[in-house]
Enzyme design. Structure first.
Site, PDB file in Angstrom:
ATOM      1  N   LYS A  68       0.848  -1.210   0.000  1.00 53.00           N
ATOM      2  CA  LYS A  68       0.000   0.000   0.000  1.00 53.00           C
ATOM      3  C   LYS A  68       0.873   1.246   0.000  1.00 53.00           C
ATOM      4  O   LYS A  68       0.547   2.259  -0.624  1.00 53.00           O
ATOM      5  CB  LYS A  68      -0.884   0.021   1.250  1.00 53.00           C
ATOM      6  CG  LYS A  68      -2.040  -0.962   1.250  1.00 53.00           C
ATOM      7  CD  LYS A  68      -2.904  -0.650   2.470  1.00 53.00           C
ATOM      8  CE  LYS A  68      -3.851  -1.739   2.838  1.00 53.00           C
ATOM      9  NZ  LYS A  68      -4.513  -1.501   4.130  1.00 53.00           N
ATOM     10  N   ASP A  92       4.475  -0.825  12.240  1.00 53.36           N
ATOM     11  CA  ASP A  92       3.197  -1.323  12.740  1.00 53.36           C
ATOM     12  C   ASP A  92       3.004  -0.797  14.159  1.00 53.36           C
ATOM     13  O   ASP A  92       3.690  -1.217  15.091  1.00 53.36           O
ATOM     14  CB  ASP A  92       3.174  -2.860  12.722  1.00 53.36           C
ATOM     15  CG  ASP A  92       1.821  -3.393  13.158  1.00 53.36           C
ATOM     16  OD1 ASP A  92       0.942  -2.583  13.551  1.00 53.36           O
ATOM     17  OD2 ASP A  92       1.640  -4.626  13.122  1.00 53.36           O
ATOM     18  N   ASN A 119       0.342  10.292  12.719  1.00 54.33           N
ATOM     19  CA  ASN A 119      -1.040  10.419  12.261  1.00 54.33           C
ATOM     20  C   ASN A 119      -1.797   9.088  12.285  1.00 54.33           C
ATOM     21  O   ASN A 119      -3.023   9.077  12.364  1.00 54.33           O
ATOM     22  CB  ASN A 119      -0.988  11.003  10.833  1.00 54.33           C
ATOM     23  CG  ASN A 119      -2.230  10.748  10.049  1.00 54.33           C
ATOM     24  OD1 ASN A 119      -3.215  11.461  10.182  1.00 54.33           O
ATOM     25  ND2 ASN A 119      -2.225   9.695   9.226  1.00 54.33           N
ATOM     26  N   TYR A 213     -12.418   5.219  21.325  1.00 55.45           N
ATOM     27  CA  TYR A 213     -11.657   6.047  20.369  1.00 55.45           C
ATOM     28  C   TYR A 213     -11.447   7.452  20.947  1.00 55.45           C
ATOM     29  O   TYR A 213     -10.345   7.986  20.936  1.00 55.45           O
ATOM     30  CB  TYR A 213     -12.417   6.106  19.040  1.00 55.45           C
ATOM     31  CG  TYR A 213     -11.832   7.075  18.035  1.00 55.45           C
ATOM     32  CD1 TYR A 213     -10.678   6.761  17.319  1.00 55.45           C
ATOM     33  CD2 TYR A 213     -12.444   8.311  17.792  1.00 55.45           C
ATOM     34  CE1 TYR A 213     -10.141   7.655  16.392  1.00 55.45           C
ATOM     35  CE2 TYR A 213     -11.917   9.206  16.862  1.00 55.45           C
ATOM     36  CZ  TYR A 213     -10.766   8.866  16.170  1.00 55.45           C
ATOM     37  OH  TYR A 213     -10.235   9.750  15.260  1.00 55.45           O
ATOM     38  N   LYS A 217      -7.934   9.416  22.099  1.00 53.33           N
ATOM     39  CA  LYS A 217      -7.537  10.714  21.551  1.00 53.33           C
ATOM     40  C   LYS A 217      -7.320  11.731  22.681  1.00 53.33           C
ATOM     41  O   LYS A 217      -6.437  12.575  22.605  1.00 53.33           O
ATOM     42  CB  LYS A 217      -8.595  11.223  20.567  1.00 53.33           C
ATOM     43  CG  LYS A 217      -8.595  10.429  19.269  1.00 53.33           C
ATOM     44  CD  LYS A 217      -7.301  10.662  18.512  1.00 53.33           C
ATOM     45  CE  LYS A 217      -7.121   9.795  17.317  1.00 53.33           C
ATOM     46  NZ  LYS A 217      -5.848  10.007  16.616  1.00 53.33           N
TER      47      LYS A 217
HETATM   48  N1  LIG Z   1     -11.272  11.149   9.303  1.00 54.85           N
HETATM   49  C1  LIG Z   1     -11.666  11.973  10.255  1.00 54.85           C
HETATM   50  O1  LIG Z   1     -12.749  12.566  10.179  1.00 54.85           O
HETATM   51  C2  LIG Z   1     -10.763  12.244  11.439  1.00 54.85           C
HETATM   52  C3  LIG Z   1     -11.121  13.257  12.325  1.00 54.85           C
HETATM   53  C4  LIG Z   1     -10.280  13.569  13.384  1.00 54.85           C
HETATM   54  C5  LIG Z   1      -9.105  12.861  13.546  1.00 54.85           C
HETATM   55  N2  LIG Z   1      -8.783  11.854  12.693  1.00 54.85           N
HETATM   56  C6  LIG Z   1      -7.510  11.146  12.912  1.00 54.85           C
HETATM   57  O2  LIG Z   1      -6.753  11.232  11.721  1.00 54.85           O
HETATM   58  C7  LIG Z   1      -5.803  10.171  11.689  1.00 54.85           C
HETATM   59  C8  LIG Z   1      -5.825   9.528  10.315  1.00 54.85           C
HETATM   60  O3  LIG Z   1      -7.095   8.931  10.144  1.00 54.85           O
HETATM   61  P1  LIG Z   1      -7.863   8.878   8.766  1.00 54.85           P
HETATM   62  O4  LIG Z   1      -9.176   9.494   8.995  1.00 54.85           O
HETATM   63  O5  LIG Z   1      -7.007   9.362   7.677  1.00 54.85           O
HETATM   64  O6  LIG Z   1      -8.099   7.299   8.671  1.00 54.85           O
HETATM   65  P2  LIG Z   1      -7.638   6.221   7.607  1.00 54.85           P
HETATM   66  O7  LIG Z   1      -7.975   6.681   6.241  1.00 54.85           O
HETATM   67  O8  LIG Z   1      -8.198   4.938   8.098  1.00 54.85           O
HETATM   68  O9  LIG Z   1      -6.035   6.217   7.762  1.00 54.85           O
HETATM   69  C9  LIG Z   1      -5.444   5.667   8.911  1.00 54.85           C
HETATM   70  C10 LIG Z   1      -4.012   5.342   8.611  1.00 54.85           C
HETATM   71  O10 LIG Z   1      -3.427   4.760   9.786  1.00 54.85           O
HETATM   72  C11 LIG Z   1      -2.824   3.523   9.396  1.00 54.85           C
HETATM   73  N3  LIG Z   1      -2.781   2.544  10.471  1.00 54.85           N
HETATM   74  C12 LIG Z   1      -3.820   1.945  11.085  1.00 54.85           C
HETATM   75  N4  LIG Z   1      -3.368   1.043  11.962  1.00 54.85           N
HETATM   76  C13 LIG Z   1      -2.012   1.080  11.892  1.00 54.85           C
HETATM   77  C14 LIG Z   1      -0.981   0.370  12.529  1.00 54.85           C
HETATM   78  N5  LIG Z   1      -1.228  -0.600  13.405  1.00 54.85           N
HETATM   79  N6  LIG Z   1       0.310   0.677  12.225  1.00 54.85           N
HETATM   80  C15 LIG Z   1       0.581   1.634  11.305  1.00 54.85           C
HETATM   81  N7  LIG Z   1      -0.356   2.320  10.643  1.00 54.85           N
HETATM   82  C16 LIG Z   1      -1.637   2.036  10.943  1.00 54.85           C
HETATM   83  C17 LIG Z   1      -3.675   3.017   8.254  1.00 54.85           C
HETATM   84  O11 LIG Z   1      -2.982   2.019   7.514  1.00 54.85           O
HETATM   85  P3  LIG Z   1      -3.815   0.866   6.737  1.00 54.85           P
HETATM   86  O12 LIG Z   1      -4.413   1.515   5.518  1.00 54.85           O
HETATM   87  O13 LIG Z   1      -2.778  -0.150   6.419  1.00 54.85           O
HETATM   88  O14 LIG Z   1      -4.841   0.363   7.673  1.00 54.85           O
HETATM   89  C18 LIG Z   1      -3.866   4.303   7.491  1.00 54.85           C
HETATM   90  O15 LIG Z   1      -2.738   4.595   6.738  1.00 54.85           O
HETATM   91  C19 LIG Z   1      -6.198   9.227  12.817  1.00 54.85           C
HETATM   92  O16 LIG Z   1      -5.314   9.427  13.900  1.00 54.85           O
HETATM   93  C20 LIG Z   1      -7.603   9.662  13.173  1.00 54.85           C
HETATM   94  O17 LIG Z   1      -7.898   9.390  14.510  1.00 54.85           O
HETATM   95  C21 LIG Z   1      -9.589  11.544  11.635  1.00 54.85           C
END
Ligand SMILES: NC(=O)c1ccc[n+]([C@@H]2O[C@H](COP(=O)([O-])OP(=O)(O)OC[C@H]3O[C@@H](n4cnc5c(N)ncnc54)[C@H](OP(=O)(O)O)[C@@H]3O)[C@@H](O)[C@H]2O)c1
Length: 268
Positions: A68, A92, A119, A213, A217
């Protein structure tokens, strides 16, 4: 109740009307090095793409799945014409040994680190333990994020003492930035009554998974405040950023109804 109401008022105001500066933000990143965890998709991918547009010398995509990561790398190069070193490093966050290996690699190989964007994060409502023996969201979102921050801090600190990478570039402080979530204001944190906090948080019987969750945070935010006050953080900007609600893969494991997904899609 009052706090929840004021949260939603602010949240919807920002979501519907705030204008992100987006791709017109410009900083001269010549000669600098950045890393972004969880950068194969979602917010991390968008951030890495934006950084690549600003042409730093080196950009590290820290991902748990190399394939990926390589796909993300190709896409970033295609979109931005990035000319520096774009590297995919495995990490990881559900495995402390992997976090340590990653940090060791960074500390051994990088001459400078101008920005570490921690992130990577997950949100799910299923109880799952990691091989290290921790509830998965707690380990990925909080414990490993804190561990990685601490392990990278000396390198970020050492970067504060270096000259700007190019005579014409500004002396910008290195950044340690953690992706937080305003959802932390919604956390009920029902586990707080336990005598041993971490033990209680790690107990399935006592866990409120629906708000786990948010709790993770909130803890990342507490942790960041502590880290910011460490002597090793002197000269480093340590902060938490919140994206509000974004369209990403974060909800992939949530059993949301089609209607809820439709609403999320509409306001993102
Ligand atoms: N989306 C929102 O509305 C929102 C709002 C506030 C805060 N956030 C925060 O923004 C950050 C990014 O989230 P996102 O919304 O972009 O979600 P996302 O699209 O699911 O991206 C999450 C990323 O974290 C990686 N990840 C998950 N588990 C992991 C592990 N064990 N080791 C290494 N990498 C790992 C995922 O890799 P894989 O693809 O391999 O799983 C992916 O690259 C998070 O911290 C989330 O809490 C998001």
């Amino acid at each position: 109740m009052g706090q929840t109401l004021s949260f939603f008022r602010k949240f919807f105001g920002d979501q519907m009307f705030a204008k992100p500066r987006g791709t017109d933000t410009y900083e001269d990143l010549t000669g600098r090095t950045f890393l972004v965890t969880g950068s194969n998709t979602g917010i991390g991918f968008a951030l890495a793409t934006h950084l690549a547009r600003l042409q730093p010398a080196q950009l590290i995509l820290a991902v748990r799945d190399r394939k990926k990561g390589e796909t993300a790398k190709d896409s970033i190069i295609a979109q931005t014409g990035f000319k520096g070193a774009l590297e995919v490093w495995e990490l990881d966050m559900a495995d402390f040994a992997s976090v340590r290996r990653f940090a060791e690699r960074a500390n051994t190989n990088l001459k400078r680190l101008d920005g570490a964007n921690l992130n990577a994060g997950i949100n799910n409502w299923n109880w799952a333990m990691t091989a290290d023996g921790w509830e998965r969201m707690l380990q990925v979102n909080t414990l490993s994020t804190g561990l990685l921050a601490l392990l990278l801090l000396p390198l970020l600190q050492a970067t504060t003492k270096l000259d700007p990478p190019h005579p014409d570039t500004s002396k910008t402080a290195p950044h340690l930035t953690i992706t937080g979530s305003a959802g932390m204001f919604l956390g009920k944190w029902v586990e707080r009554s336990g005598a041993n906090l971490l033990e209680t948080l790690n107990s399935e019987a006592k866990c409120d998974l629906m708000s786990r969750y948010y709790t993770t945070k909130l803890f990342s935010w507490y942790l960041t405040r502590k880290i910011a006050n460490l002597p090793q953080a002197k000269g480093v900007v340590v902060n938490v950023v919140d994206s509000n609600l974004c369209s990403s893969d974060i909800g992939r494991d949530l059993p949301l109804s089609p209607f809820a997904k439709w609403i999320v899609g509409k306001i993102c």
